[in-house]
Design an enzyme around this catalytic site. Structure first.
Site, short mmCIF file in Angstrom:
data_model
loop_
_atom_site.label_atom_id
_atom_site.label_comp_id
_atom_site.label_asym_id
_atom_site.label_seq_id
_atom_site.Cartn_x
_atom_site.Cartn_y
_atom_site.Cartn_z
N ALA A 27 0.86 -1.19 0.00
CA ALA A 27 0.00 0.00 0.00
C ALA A 27 0.90 1.24 0.00
O ALA A 27 0.77 2.12 0.84
CB ALA A 27 -0.96 -0.01 1.18
N HIS A 77 6.81 6.15 1.58
CA HIS A 77 7.69 5.06 1.16
C HIS A 77 8.62 5.55 0.04
O HIS A 77 9.81 5.20 0.02
CB HIS A 77 6.87 3.88 0.63
CG HIS A 77 6.05 3.19 1.66
ND1 HIS A 77 4.66 3.22 1.64
CD2 HIS A 77 6.38 2.45 2.74
CE1 HIS A 77 4.19 2.52 2.65
NE2 HIS A 77 5.22 2.04 3.35
N GLY A 135 11.11 4.86 8.45
CA GLY A 135 10.58 6.19 8.74
C GLY A 135 10.41 6.42 10.22
O GLY A 135 10.09 5.50 10.97
N ASP A 182 7.11 5.66 12.80
CA ASP A 182 7.11 4.54 13.75
C ASP A 182 8.40 4.64 14.57
O ASP A 182 9.26 3.76 14.50
CB ASP A 182 7.03 3.22 12.99
CG ASP A 182 5.74 3.07 12.21
OD1 ASP A 182 4.69 2.88 12.85
OD2 ASP A 182 5.77 3.19 10.97
N SER A 193 -0.12 3.95 5.12
CA SER A 193 -0.96 3.08 4.29
C SER A 193 -2.38 3.02 4.81
O SER A 193 -3.33 2.83 4.05
CB SER A 193 -0.35 1.67 4.25
OG SER A 193 0.95 1.71 3.71
#
Length: 282
Positions: A32, A37, A149, A152, A188
């Site tokens: 997704a 990303h 990233g 998180d 996502s």
């Protein structure tokens, strides 16, 4: 574009790069794909000779079966997205039984206190699943550098601990949160938001920015109370937690110490969709 659907085919594809001593970059994803990303992929491309992007929805890191079932899987769109960035990207999309080499279950890790705070407290077993799949992916890809990233952020710290525990020769690179113009962190899960929820979601960023603005002049408990009150009054978003923690041990902070660096962390629901975000405060 090269698509590898097994660990053996991936090994064969990467063999020439290993023989040449080339640097291999790795961006693990659950698909997704979005511009967040894309920013990780772009950085990986600029710093390595070859890059691998994995697309694998890992079942062992979901403590909610319904969440796993509803997780978006637009595989062909993902391939087109990556091909448009660079057709030389190697995509690794294994079956769970191949990656796990048998029974699909997570290993129990001793990540220490960082795993018991925030996400660890609200999603039991989540980080064991994350650690297990990343250990398997790292061993399959054998990357020089791996990119994650900071959205998180707690997971990023877990990954660094995983590399230490498993003695893996990979450099973990944290990348800045990629946001939409309205401040919403790319995720996502945003695909599952209704138009009304999508319009409301940047409120999370607004609260984080306010906490950042107030950090020097207000106490931590005061900032937390105001954030919780703001969410309580919001008609769409339901707060799960708002916490301020030191970046090294991620323990909930109640007082400021001059030598510490702090971040604010949020988890909130828009209907059934769980959104997380964080921001540096000092």
């Amino acid at each position: 574009m090269t698509l590898c659907t097994s660990t053996s085919s991936l090994s064969q594809t990467l063999a020439p790069w290993r023989k040449q001593g080339g640097k291999i970059g790795f961006v693990p994803t659950m698909g997704a794909l979005h511009d967040g990303h894309g920013s990780l992929v772009a950085q990986a491309l600029s710093e390595n000779d070859c890059i691998v992007v994995s697309i694998f929805v890992n079942p062992t890191q979901f403590n909610n079966a319904a969440d796993l079932e509803k997780y978006p899987r637009p595989f062909q769109q993902d391939l087109a997205f990556l091909n448009a960035i660079d057709p030389k990207i190697v995509v690794f999309a294994p079956e769970a039984t191949d990656l796990y080499q048998g029974e699909v279950q997570s290993k129990a890790y001793r990540f220490g206190p960082i795993a018991s705070e925030m996400e660890g407290r609200h999603r039991p077993g989540h980080f064991d699943g994350v650690g297990t799949v990343l250990n398997l992916l790292f061993r399959a890809v054998e990357p020089t550098n791996a990119y994650f990233g900071e959205k998180d952020f707690q997971q990023l710290q877990i990954v660094r601990k995983l590399v230490e525990l498993e003695k893996l020769p990979v450099n973990i690179i944290g990348c800045a949160i990629y946001r939409a113009d309205n401040g919403l962190a790319m995720s996502s899960r945003n695909r599952r938001l209704t138009p009304e929820q999508l319009e409301a979601a940047p409120f999370i960023f607004k609260i984080l920015k306010q906490a950042q603005k107030d950090f020097e002049k207000k106490s931590i408990p005061a900032i937390v109370r105001e954030a919780e009150a703001a969410f309580a009054a919001h008609p769409i978003l339901e707060l799960e937690y708002f916490e301020i923690a030191g970046i090294h041990n991620l323990k909930t902070a109640y007082r400021k110490h001059p030598s510490n660096t702090y971040r604010a962390f949020v988890a909130a629901f828009a209907g059934e969709v769980r959104l997380i975000d964080n921001m540096g405060l000092n």
